[in-house]
Design an enzyme around this catalytic site. Structure first.
Site, PDB file in Angstrom:
ATOM      1  N   GLY A 235     117.111 146.562 -12.217  1.00  0.00           N
ATOM      2  CA  GLY A 235     117.360 147.150 -10.914  1.00  0.00           C
ATOM      3  C   GLY A 235     116.985 148.616 -10.876  1.00  0.00           C
ATOM      4  O   GLY A 235     116.758 149.251 -11.916  1.00  0.00           O
ATOM      5  N   ASN A 236     116.922 149.174  -9.692  1.00  0.00           N
ATOM      6  CA  ASN A 236     116.588 150.578  -9.539  1.00  0.00           C
ATOM      7  C   ASN A 236     116.960 151.059  -8.146  1.00  0.00           C
ATOM      8  O   ASN A 236     117.007 150.272  -7.197  1.00  0.00           O
ATOM      9  CB  ASN A 236     115.097 150.829  -9.808  1.00  0.00           C
ATOM     10  CG  ASN A 236     114.209 149.760  -9.194  1.00  0.00           C
ATOM     11  OD1 ASN A 236     114.022 149.722  -7.989  1.00  0.00           O
ATOM     12  ND2 ASN A 236     113.668 148.879 -10.031  1.00  0.00           N
TER      13      ASN A 236
ATOM     14  N   SER B 221     111.602 153.725 -15.779  1.00  0.00           N
ATOM     15  CA  SER B 221     111.324 152.337 -16.141  1.00  0.00           C
ATOM     16  C   SER B 221     111.958 151.959 -17.476  1.00  0.00           C
ATOM     17  O   SER B 221     111.825 152.682 -18.470  1.00  0.00           O
ATOM     18  CB  SER B 221     109.804 152.128 -16.230  1.00  0.00           C
ATOM     19  OG  SER B 221     109.495 150.808 -16.594  1.00  0.00           O
ATOM     20  N   GLY B 222     112.662 150.831 -17.484  1.00  0.00           N
ATOM     21  CA  GLY B 222     113.129 150.233 -18.727  1.00  0.00           C
ATOM     22  C   GLY B 222     114.227 150.973 -19.461  1.00  0.00           C
ATOM     23  O   GLY B 222     114.487 150.685 -20.630  1.00  0.00           O
TER      24      GLY B 222
ATOM     25  N   SER C 149     110.186 153.943 -12.453  1.00  0.00           N
ATOM     26  CA  SER C 149     110.351 152.502 -12.333  1.00  0.00           C
ATOM     27  C   SER C 149     109.030 151.809 -12.022  1.00  0.00           C
ATOM     28  O   SER C 149     108.195 152.332 -11.268  1.00  0.00           O
ATOM     29  CB  SER C 149     111.357 152.194 -11.223  1.00  0.00           C
ATOM     30  OG  SER C 149     111.323 150.832 -10.880  1.00  0.00           O
TER      31      SER C 149
ATOM     32  N   ASP D  42     108.731 149.537 -10.113  1.00  0.00           N
ATOM     33  CA  ASP D  42     108.788 149.193  -8.690  1.00  0.00           C
ATOM     34  C   ASP D  42     108.564 150.396  -7.781  1.00  0.00           C
ATOM     35  O   ASP D  42     108.730 150.286  -6.557  1.00  0.00           O
ATOM     36  CB  ASP D  42     110.153 148.574  -8.353  1.00  0.00           C
ATOM     37  CG  ASP D  42     110.383 147.259  -9.069  1.00  0.00           C
ATOM     38  OD1 ASP D  42     109.528 146.363  -8.938  1.00  0.00           O
ATOM     39  OD2 ASP D  42     111.417 147.125  -9.752  1.00  0.00           O
TER      40      ASP D  42
ATOM     41  N   HIS E 221     116.861 148.088  -5.319  1.00  0.00           N
ATOM     42  CA  HIS E 221     116.332 146.777  -5.729  1.00  0.00           C
ATOM     43  C   HIS E 221     117.220 146.250  -6.848  1.00  0.00           C
ATOM     44  O   HIS E 221     117.503 146.962  -7.808  1.00  0.00           O
ATOM     45  CB  HIS E 221     114.901 146.933  -6.230  1.00  0.00           C
ATOM     46  CG  HIS E 221     114.309 145.683  -6.806  1.00  0.00           C
ATOM     47  ND1 HIS E 221     114.397 144.458  -6.186  1.00  0.00           N
ATOM     48  CD2 HIS E 221     113.622 145.472  -7.960  1.00  0.00           C
ATOM     49  CE1 HIS E 221     113.772 143.543  -6.923  1.00  0.00           C
ATOM     50  NE2 HIS E 221     113.302 144.133  -8.007  1.00  0.00           N
TER      51      HIS E 221
ATOM     52  N   HIS F 251     118.495 142.325  -8.996  1.00  0.00           N
ATOM     53  CA  HIS F 251     118.312 140.882  -9.191  1.00  0.00           C
ATOM     54  C   HIS F 251     119.700 140.251  -9.216  1.00  0.00           C
ATOM     55  O   HIS F 251     120.001 139.415 -10.061  1.00  0.00           O
ATOM     56  CB  HIS F 251     117.550 140.605 -10.490  1.00  0.00           C
ATOM     57  CG  HIS F 251     116.095 140.951 -10.405  1.00  0.00           C
ATOM     58  ND1 HIS F 251     115.109 140.001 -10.338  1.00  0.00           N
ATOM     59  CD2 HIS F 251     115.469 142.148 -10.345  1.00  0.00           C
ATOM     60  CE1 HIS F 251     113.924 140.597 -10.263  1.00  0.00           C
ATOM     61  NE2 HIS F 251     114.122 141.906 -10.261  1.00  0.00           N
TER      62      HIS F 251
ATOM     63  N   HIS G 149     111.355 136.228  -5.810  1.00  0.00           N
ATOM     64  CA  HIS G 149     111.588 137.466  -6.552  1.00  0.00           C
ATOM     65  C   HIS G 149     113.073 137.838  -6.492  1.00  0.00           C
ATOM     66  O   HIS G 149     113.872 137.305  -7.256  1.00  0.00           O
ATOM     67  CB  HIS G 149     110.686 138.570  -5.990  1.00  0.00           C
ATOM     68  CG  HIS G 149     110.700 139.846  -6.765  1.00  0.00           C
ATOM     69  ND1 HIS G 149     109.824 140.880  -6.492  1.00  0.00           N
ATOM     70  CD2 HIS G 149     111.477 140.278  -7.776  1.00  0.00           C
ATOM     71  CE1 HIS G 149     110.060 141.889  -7.323  1.00  0.00           C
ATOM     72  NE2 HIS G 149     111.076 141.552  -8.100  1.00  0.00           N
TER      73      HIS G 149
END
Length: 230
Positions: free
Chosen positions: A28-29, A45-46, A74, A76, A95, A97, A169
């Site tokens: 997520g971000n 990112s990550g 990110s 994204d 964002h 999941h 997604h």
């Protein structure tokens, strides 16, 4: 607003995802735009939430060029900046999941408005985008994810429905700032869960009567809204 203040707000919003159990590991971000400066602060990112610091937050411009930060933003990021360029009234994007919202995304189904809880926060169904085409996949994938979303909102207000399900997604939400975009992510997950349970109990449940949808949305968001305190 200084870059430091912007990064602090985005850090706190990202940590809310972690505290609200909306993310697993790095799934997520959250970002926030400073439109006067033309920059966006976003999660790197990550980087696991439990290890992240304010200094790790990355600042990019609206063309995705890093202007401050030592880490990669990110993956994204291009989706976030696409939304900021096309939805002029938003200031934050989230964002995740999260489980139930992502289940609807994987089923490639919009979330119907079954009840007043939903109607309080989103006007009408929560749309599911079209599936990304092969041509889009071969182009800039993250930018095209943003295109999926903005295409889905050609006939819909992103203010009235501050959330979307991306087919196959996961969800994106937005708001006036990073904190409100996270708030909407929390709401979306609860709405998705309620809708799933409703459909499980009674698959033929119809959408909520339009007059009730209108009443609940307008009493909270309309020009004569009376929900809450002045």
């Amino acid at each position: 607003m200084s870059y430091r203040e912007l990064k602090e707000q985005v850090y706190e919003a990202n940590m809310q995802l972690h505290h609200r159990n909306l993310v697993v590991y790095t799934w997520g971000n959250v970002s926030q735009v400073d439109r006067e400066r033309g920059v966006v602060a976003i999660k790197p990112s990550g980087v696991a939430y439990e290890n992240m610091t304010v200094d790790d937050i990355v600042v990019v411009d609206l063309d995705n060029t890093v202007v401050e930060g030592n880490l990669r933003p990110s993956s994204d990021t291009r989706t976030h900046t696409h939304l900021y360029r096309h939805f002029e009234n938003i200031g934050g994007v989230t964002h995740t999941h999260s489980t139930y919202a992502t289940a609807w995304a994987q089923a490639q189904q919009s979330i119907p408005c079954y009840g007043t809880t939903h109607a309080d926060y989103a006007y009408g169904d929560i749309p599911c985008t079209a599936v990304m085409s092969d041509e889009q996949i071969q182009r800039d994938y993250e930018e095209e994810t943003g295109v999926q979303i903005t295409d889905c909102f050609r006939e819909r207000s992103p203010v009235e429905t501050p959330m979307v399900i991306i087919a196959g997604h996961a969800p994106f939400t937005w708001g006036k700032d990073a904190a409100q975009s996270v708030y909407h992510a929390v709401i979306l997950e609860e709405i998705a869960k309620m809708a799933y349970l409703t459909k499980t109990l009674q698959p033929q449940t119809p959408p909520l009567k339009q007059g009730i949808v209108d009443k609940h949305y307008q009493r909270k968001h309309g020009k004569n809204a009376y929900y809450g305190q002045n």
